[in-house]
Enzyme design. Structure first.
Site, PDB file in Angstrom:
ATOM      1  N   ASN A   7       0.876  -1.174   0.000  1.00 25.12           N
ATOM      2  CA  ASN A   7       0.000   0.000   0.000  1.00 25.12           C
ATOM      3  C   ASN A   7       0.913   1.223   0.000  1.00 25.12           C
ATOM      4  OD1 ASN A   7      -1.748   2.069   0.504  1.00 25.12           O
ATOM      5  ND2 ASN A   7      -2.720   1.136   2.290  1.00 25.12           N
ATOM      6  N   ARG A  92      -2.539  -2.059  -3.456  1.00 27.95           N
ATOM      7  CA  ARG A  92      -3.716  -1.223  -3.254  1.00 27.95           C
ATOM      8  C   ARG A  92      -3.595  -0.033  -4.209  1.00 27.95           C
ATOM      9  NH1 ARG A  92      -4.780   3.533   0.875  1.00 27.95           N
ATOM     10  NH2 ARG A  92      -6.962   3.878   0.330  1.00 27.95           N
ATOM     11  N   HIS A 181     -12.804   3.623   0.045  1.00 29.19           N
ATOM     12  CA  HIS A 181     -12.835   2.614   1.118  1.00 29.19           C
ATOM     13  C   HIS A 181     -13.574   1.343   0.677  1.00 29.19           C
ATOM     14  CE1 HIS A 181     -12.721   6.077   4.303  1.00 29.19           C
ATOM     15  NE2 HIS A 181     -11.498   5.626   4.110  1.00 29.19           N
ATOM     16  N   LEU A 210     -15.454   4.329  10.059  1.00 25.35           N
ATOM     17  CA  LEU A 210     -15.199   5.577  10.783  1.00 25.35           C
ATOM     18  C   LEU A 210     -13.749   5.599  11.263  1.00 25.35           C
ATOM     19  CD1 LEU A 210     -18.478   5.581  12.956  1.00 25.35           C
ATOM     20  CD2 LEU A 210     -18.181   6.419  10.621  1.00 25.35           C
ATOM     21  N   GLY A 211     -12.867   6.109  10.420  1.00 18.50           N
ATOM     22  CA  GLY A 211     -11.454   6.238  10.783  1.00 18.50           C
ATOM     23  C   GLY A 211     -11.075   7.699  10.694  1.00 18.50           C
ATOM     24  N   ASN A 212      -9.833   7.982  10.323  1.00 18.75           N
ATOM     25  CA  ASN A 212      -9.450   9.365  10.059  1.00 18.75           C
ATOM     26  C   ASN A 212     -10.268   9.912   8.906  1.00 18.75           C
ATOM     27  OD1 ASN A 212      -7.637  10.883  11.462  1.00 18.75           O
ATOM     28  ND2 ASN A 212      -5.926   9.561  10.846  1.00 18.75           N
ATOM     29  N   ARG A 242     -11.566  16.708   7.359  1.00 14.41           N
ATOM     30  CA  ARG A 242     -12.354  17.027   6.156  1.00 14.41           C
ATOM     31  C   ARG A 242     -13.780  17.407   6.540  1.00 14.41           C
ATOM     32  NH1 ARG A 242     -10.879  11.604   3.550  1.00 14.41           N
ATOM     33  NH2 ARG A 242      -8.723  11.887   2.914  1.00 14.41           N
ATOM     34  N   ASP A 284      -8.155  13.988  16.425  1.00 14.35           N
ATOM     35  CA  ASP A 284      -8.206  12.660  17.044  1.00 14.35           C
ATOM     36  C   ASP A 284      -9.346  12.613  18.063  1.00 14.35           C
ATOM     37  OD1 ASP A 284      -7.659  10.413  18.862  1.00 14.35           O
ATOM     38  OD2 ASP A 284      -5.841  10.216  17.656  1.00 14.35           O
ATOM     39  N   PHE A 285     -10.189  11.606  17.898  1.00 14.30           N
ATOM     40  CA  PHE A 285     -11.403  11.544  18.711  1.00 14.30           C
ATOM     41  C   PHE A 285     -11.121  11.295  20.189  1.00 14.30           C
ATOM     42  CE2 PHE A 285     -12.940  11.303  14.491  1.00 14.30           C
ATOM     43  CZ  PHE A 285     -14.178  11.922  14.535  1.00 14.30           C
ATOM     44  N   ARG A 286      -9.956  10.673  20.490  1.00 15.51           N
ATOM     45  CA  ARG A 286      -9.617  10.474  21.904  1.00 15.51           C
ATOM     46  C   ARG A 286      -9.410  11.826  22.588  1.00 15.51           C
ATOM     47  NH1 ARG A 286      -5.605   5.946  19.775  1.00 15.51           N
ATOM     48  NH2 ARG A 286      -5.619   7.497  18.133  1.00 15.51           N
ATOM     49  N   GLY A 334     -14.776   3.446  14.810  1.00 16.18           N
ATOM     50  CA  GLY A 334     -15.867   2.455  14.844  1.00 16.18           C
ATOM     51  C   GLY A 334     -15.496   1.208  15.623  1.00 16.18           C
ATOM     52  N   GLU A 335     -14.204   0.830  15.569  1.00  8.17           N
ATOM     53  CA  GLU A 335     -13.766  -0.394  16.245  1.00  8.17           C
ATOM     54  C   GLU A 335     -13.462  -0.166  17.722  1.00  8.17           C
ATOM     55  OE1 GLU A 335     -10.390  -1.987  14.053  1.00  8.17           O
ATOM     56  OE2 GLU A 335     -11.488  -1.770  12.183  1.00  8.17           O
ATOM     57  N   GLU A 385      -8.299  -4.714   5.157  1.00  8.64           N
ATOM     58  CA  GLU A 385      -8.163  -4.453   3.719  1.00  8.64           C
ATOM     59  C   GLU A 385      -7.027  -5.290   3.126  1.00  8.64           C
ATOM     60  OE1 GLU A 385      -8.431  -0.423   5.230  1.00  8.64           O
ATOM     61  OE2 GLU A 385      -9.165   0.183   3.273  1.00  8.64           O
TER      62      GLU A 385
HETATM   63  P1  ADP Z   1      -6.941   5.792   8.940  1.00  7.34           P
HETATM   64  O1  ADP Z   1      -8.089   6.374   8.186  1.00  7.34           O
HETATM   65  O2  ADP Z   1      -5.757   6.709   9.050  1.00  7.34           O
HETATM   66  O3  ADP Z   1      -6.609   4.354   8.582  1.00  7.34           O
HETATM   67  P2  ADP Z   1      -7.899   4.669  11.424  1.00  7.34           P
HETATM   68  O4  ADP Z   1      -8.942   3.780  10.893  1.00  7.34           O
HETATM   69  O5  ADP Z   1      -6.681   4.054  12.033  1.00  7.34           O
HETATM   70  O6  ADP Z   1      -7.477   5.790  10.415  1.00  7.34           O
HETATM   71  O7  ADP Z   1      -8.589   5.611  12.534  1.00  7.34           O
HETATM   72  C1  ADP Z   1      -7.840   6.548  13.240  1.00  7.34           C
HETATM   73  C2  ADP Z   1      -8.762   7.328  14.157  1.00  7.34           C
HETATM   74  O8  ADP Z   1      -9.449   6.428  15.036  1.00  7.34           O
HETATM   75  C3  ADP Z   1      -7.981   8.255  15.070  1.00  7.34           C
HETATM   76  O9  ADP Z   1      -7.893   9.533  14.526  1.00  7.34           O
HETATM   77  C4  ADP Z   1      -8.817   8.277  16.317  1.00  7.34           C
HETATM   78  O10 ADP Z   1      -9.599   9.456  16.298  1.00  7.34           O
HETATM   79  C5  ADP Z   1      -9.737   7.102  16.244  1.00  7.34           C
HETATM   80  N1  ADP Z   1      -9.518   6.200  17.379  1.00  7.34           N
HETATM   81  C6  ADP Z   1      -8.622   5.216  17.502  1.00  7.34           C
HETATM   82  N2  ADP Z   1      -8.716   4.624  18.715  1.00  7.34           N
HETATM   83  C7  ADP Z   1      -9.696   5.273  19.386  1.00  7.34           C
HETATM   84  C8  ADP Z   1     -10.299   5.140  20.678  1.00  7.34           C
HETATM   85  N3  ADP Z   1      -9.880   4.236  21.559  1.00  7.34           N
HETATM   86  N4  ADP Z   1     -11.298   5.990  20.993  1.00  7.34           N
HETATM   87  C9  ADP Z   1     -11.715   6.909  20.134  1.00  7.34           C
HETATM   88  N5  ADP Z   1     -11.202   7.091  18.910  1.00  7.34           N
HETATM   89  C10 ADP Z   1     -10.214   6.277  18.528  1.00  7.34           C
END
Ligand code: ADP
Length: 400
Positions: A7, A92, A181, A210-212, A242, A284-286, A334-335, A385
């Site tokens: 990738n 990819r 995706h 639901l990632g970055n 975004r 970052d959601f954390r 999401g995970e 993926e």
């Molecule tokens: P990418 O699109 O870069 O592959 P990921 O799928 O790895 O991204 O998602 C990254 C995002 O997931 C981080 O920006 C963060 O906001 C969120 N994240 C990861 N772990 C947690 C968590 N424990 N609680 C809340 N958000 C999380």
């Protein structure tokens, strides 16, 4: 057969080697800062102690792939004794336009078709192609397969992908919804059918990646019928940086008011917006959750806007699908975030979507998180993926 999955980004590259006789992951790694000072490869052999890290100059993607091949054939931390054991490489590739609706064996014609798609993905396709060229130079006899982010969404009907702008822009420039995706949406929706013991081609599934970057897809009888990302990955859900959906008139309004240079608004909407833009805290959601819990009102607002948009799309897709059997959460947020899954699924009981808090108290593992007997199954499925890329590669090369 062992498959190398690549990738390739503009300055970084992720890789994995999988043994496809049992789909076992053998090693994975990351090359960063390609073509910059401080190029570094980090390699991890599954089951071995620690990581191998080497900082060494890598002026281009060929250098980087060379170090990947060294790492995977190394006597200590490697996983093969020679490159002859690698039966195929899966790449990819982000954008295949309307040219490919599934993964393909890479040929000169395929590379020419992908080069034609560069206009549509100027940031992504060039490094993907560099990765392919570098692998071909170093492994001239190894078969290679391209797996596209856009391919899964090629089944969308025209009412989902046509924008209401003069039709000639679709004809002249290919301006339409493509969606991204796709490999992730395909993997988790297929897995959802397996987990539920139902036939994939008889299910209505909504997948929330639901990632970055974030996107949501409506899948009917195994086919993507709509997805939230559009012509580019900017459309749809609110993301880390975004904006997702907005009134297009805002672009020219801001360009005028702020005296932005050409492309300035695009940069703001891609890199300075989303939950970062609303909160001023972080993408970052954390960090956002911590700030919101500590009373930061804009962090709370960013989370509220984020949740609102996901709910909006779930509702729209239930309508488009005329019902839903399963809602799937995947990718970083999401995970890992039970809070976010709970917020999204709150007050959705009219649609039959509910979460069992005890079942939802889980991170990063497959689980059904809706109450027993619920009308809609809500699932957590970690995406994979790379495994999908390796499977497609193995299948295509085995059939030759
Ligand atoms: P990418 O699109 O870069 O592959 P990921 O799928 O790895 O991204 O998602 C990254 C995002 O997931 C981080 O920006 C963060 O906001 C969120 N994240 C990861 N772990 C947690 C968590 N424990 N609680 C809340 N958000 C999380």
């Amino acid at each position: 057969m062992k498959v190398l999955v690549i990738n390739c980004g503009s300055s970084s590259l992720k890789y994995q080697v999988l043994d496809m006789t049992n789909e076992e992951l053998l090693c994975k790694g990351l090359v960063e800062r390609i073509g910059m000072d401080g190029s570094v490869i980090t390699h991890e052999k599954v089951g071995a102690e620690g990581k191998f890290k080497l900082e060494t100059p890598m002026s281009n993607h060929k250098d980087a792939i060379g170090h990947v091949l060294n790492a995977i054939t190394d006597a200590g931390h490697g996983v093969v004794t020679s490159m002859d054991e690698i039966g195929a490489v899966g790449h990819r590739v982000v954008h295949a336009g309307e040219k490919f609706a599934s993964s393909v064996l890479i040929t000169d014609e395929v590379k020419a078709a992908l080069t034609e798609c560069i206009d549509l993905a100027p940031l992504h396709n060039p490094p993907n192609l560099l990765g392919i060229d570098a692998c071909e130079a170093l492994m001239p006899d190894t078969k290679m397969v391209a797996v596209f982010d856009t391919a899964f969404h090629q089944t969308m009907p025209s009412e989902s992908y046509i924008y209401a702008i003069p039709y000639e822009y679709y004809e002249k420039y290919g301006v339409r919804r493509y969606g991204f995706h796709g490999t992730s949406h395909r993997y988790v929706s297929e897995r959802a059918a397996e987990m539920l013991g139902k036939k994939y081609d008889e299910l209505k599934i909504i997948t929330c990646h639901l990632g970055n970057g974030a996107s949501i897809t409506a899948i009917k009888n195994g086919k993507s019928i709509d997805t939230s990302m559009g012509f580019t990955p900017l459309e749809g859900l609110v993301m880390g940086t975004r904006s997702g959906d907005l009134d297009p008139a805002i672009v020219s309004f801001l360009e005028e008011k702020e005296g932005l240079p050409q492309g300035g608004a695009n940069n703001i909407l891609n890199k300075k917006s989303g939950v970062l833009g609303i909160s001023g805290v972080s993408s970052d959601f954390r960090d956002l959750m911590e700030a919101a819990n500590g009373g930061n009102k804009r962090a709370k607002l960013a989370l509220d806007v984020y949740v609102h948009r996901v709910k909006h799309y779930i509702g729209a897709y239930v309508a488009e699908l005329n019902g839903v059997d399963a809602v799937v959460f995947t990718a970083g947020l999401g995970e890992n975030s039970k809070e976010m899954r709970e917020l999204i699924c709150t007050d959705m009981d009219y649609l039959g979507i509910k979460i069992d808090p005890a079942k939802n108290a889980v991170r990063g593992k497959e689980a059904v998180i809706s109450p027993d007997g619920a009308a809609v199954n809500v699932l957590l499925i970690p995406t994979n993926e790379e495994l999908t890329i390796a499977r497609d590669t193995f299948e295509i090369v085995s059939a030759l």
